[in-house]
Design a protein around this motif. Structure first.
Motif, short mmCIF file in Angstrom:
data_model
loop_
_atom_site.label_atom_id
_atom_site.label_comp_id
_atom_site.label_asym_id
_atom_site.label_seq_id
_atom_site.Cartn_x
_atom_site.Cartn_y
_atom_site.Cartn_z
N LYS A 108 0.81 -1.22 0.00
CA LYS A 108 0.00 0.00 0.00
C LYS A 108 0.85 1.28 0.00
O LYS A 108 0.43 2.31 0.53
N ASP B 145 -10.76 5.12 -7.01
CA ASP B 145 -10.79 3.66 -7.01
C ASP B 145 -9.35 3.12 -6.90
O ASP B 145 -8.56 3.27 -7.82
N TYR B 146 -9.06 2.50 -5.77
CA TYR B 146 -7.73 1.92 -5.55
C TYR B 146 -7.75 0.39 -5.69
O TYR B 146 -6.87 -0.30 -5.18
N SER B 147 -8.74 -0.14 -6.39
CA SER B 147 -8.85 -1.59 -6.56
C SER B 147 -7.72 -2.13 -7.43
O SER B 147 -7.08 -1.40 -8.20
N TYR B 148 -7.49 -3.43 -7.32
CA TYR B 148 -6.42 -4.05 -8.11
C TYR B 148 -6.74 -3.97 -9.61
O TYR B 148 -5.83 -3.80 -10.43
N LYS B 149 -8.00 -4.06 -9.97
CA LYS B 149 -8.39 -3.96 -11.38
C LYS B 149 -7.97 -2.62 -11.97
O LYS B 149 -7.43 -2.54 -13.08
N THR B 150 -8.19 -1.55 -11.22
CA THR B 150 -7.80 -0.23 -11.67
C THR B 150 -6.27 -0.09 -11.71
O THR B 150 -5.71 0.54 -12.61
#
Length: 288
Positions: free
Chosen positions: A128, A170-175
């Motif tokens: 992170k 959006d801090y998602s892995y997809k992004t």
């Protein structure tokens, strides 16, 4: 005459049987000669699959460090082949001994420098450390992941690059993966070589990069090291991707087959990898 014919036939089959047995024995012997005792088929990570040669021990790494992350990269099953982004198998199987278990996408993007970028970015994302994830495009534009995660996207018009607001935070892995694909498309060995800091090859650490910026250039990254405490001699392991985009692979050492896939840290001269030649002056490091 019937008796003589039968005797000849029996002798023929006895000789054939002996020849088959001999061939099997020779094949098994050759297989044993070619077997690499430094590879453990049941190992699931770099540090459990690849054993240091006798007299060497892995160097210590700090818990949570980039070196620890690289040493623990997961590997696909022993014997897995390298594949290109489109599913085709890499024709040259003699350059690698293991395949990193990491998807590479369906486009011809994650090539040599991109694989180095990917590993550094994945490590920082895992911890992170979002504000440390940034890479430059070839034209010098700095692409910060935090900007992307806040919903901004990148507009590229010729040599003009700029940010514009497009999405929600959006801090998602997809992004994160979408961000990396954009970096892969506009960065390369030329830009990465400028971002890294040159270090003496004698000061090599896990995570250092051998890189030659160019079109084409090439880059490989050090993922593990070992040392002989009696002599002080050090060894290191290298991984790469290549063109076209392909699975990240652990390289063999064609020059020192008795130590392969380990490379001897020589401090000077050329460093010959199976698909590219580097010099000791090509070693660089990510800035803290």
């Amino acid at each position: 005459r019937k008796w003589l014919k039968k005797l000849r036939l029996e002798c023929y089959w006895i000789n054939m049987k002996n020849c088959i047995i001999l061939c099997i024995v020779l094949f098994c012997c050759l297989q044993g000669i070619g077997q690499n005792t430094l590879l453990r088929a049941d190992g699931k990570e770099i540090h459990t699959r690849i054993v240091p040669p006798e007299g060497y021990a892995r160097v210590n790494v700090k818990e949570g460090s980039f070196g620890e992350y690289l040493r623990n990269l997961p590997l696909r099953c022993h014997g897995t082949k390298v594949h290109y982004f489109d599913g085709r198998e890499k024709w040259n199987r003699s350059v690698y001994c293991a395949v990193v278990d990491m998807e590479i996408g369906k486009r011809d993007l994650q090539q040599c420098a991109d694989a180095v970028i990917r590993l550094q970015a994945e490590y920082l994302y895992k911890h992170k450390a979002y504000d440390r994830i940034h890479f430059n495009f070839t034209n010098g534009f700095r692409a910060d992941y935090t900007k992307w995660a806040e919903g901004y996207r990148i507009s590229v018009k010729g040599n003009q690059v700029s940010w514009y607001k497009s999405k929600e935070k959006d801090y998602s892995y997809k992004t994160f993966r979408a961000y990396l694909d954009v970096v892969f498309a506009y960065a390369g060995t030329l830009s990465l070589a400028k971002e890294l800091t040159s270090v003496p090859v004698t000061s090599m650490q896990i995570g250092d990069v051998l890189i030659q910026g160019g079109s084409p250039g090439h880059a490989v990254i050090v993922v593990d090291m070992a040392e002989n405490p009696a002599t002080g001699e050090k060894l290191y392991l290298l991984v790469q991707s290549y063109m076209p985009a392909q699975d990240i692979q652990v390289l063999v050492n064609l020059k020192e087959r008795d130590k392969s896939p380990w490379y001897t840290l020589d401090g000077k001269g050329n460093i010959l990898t199976p698909e590219w030649g580097f010099t000791s002056a090509d070693l660089k490091r990510f800035k803290d």
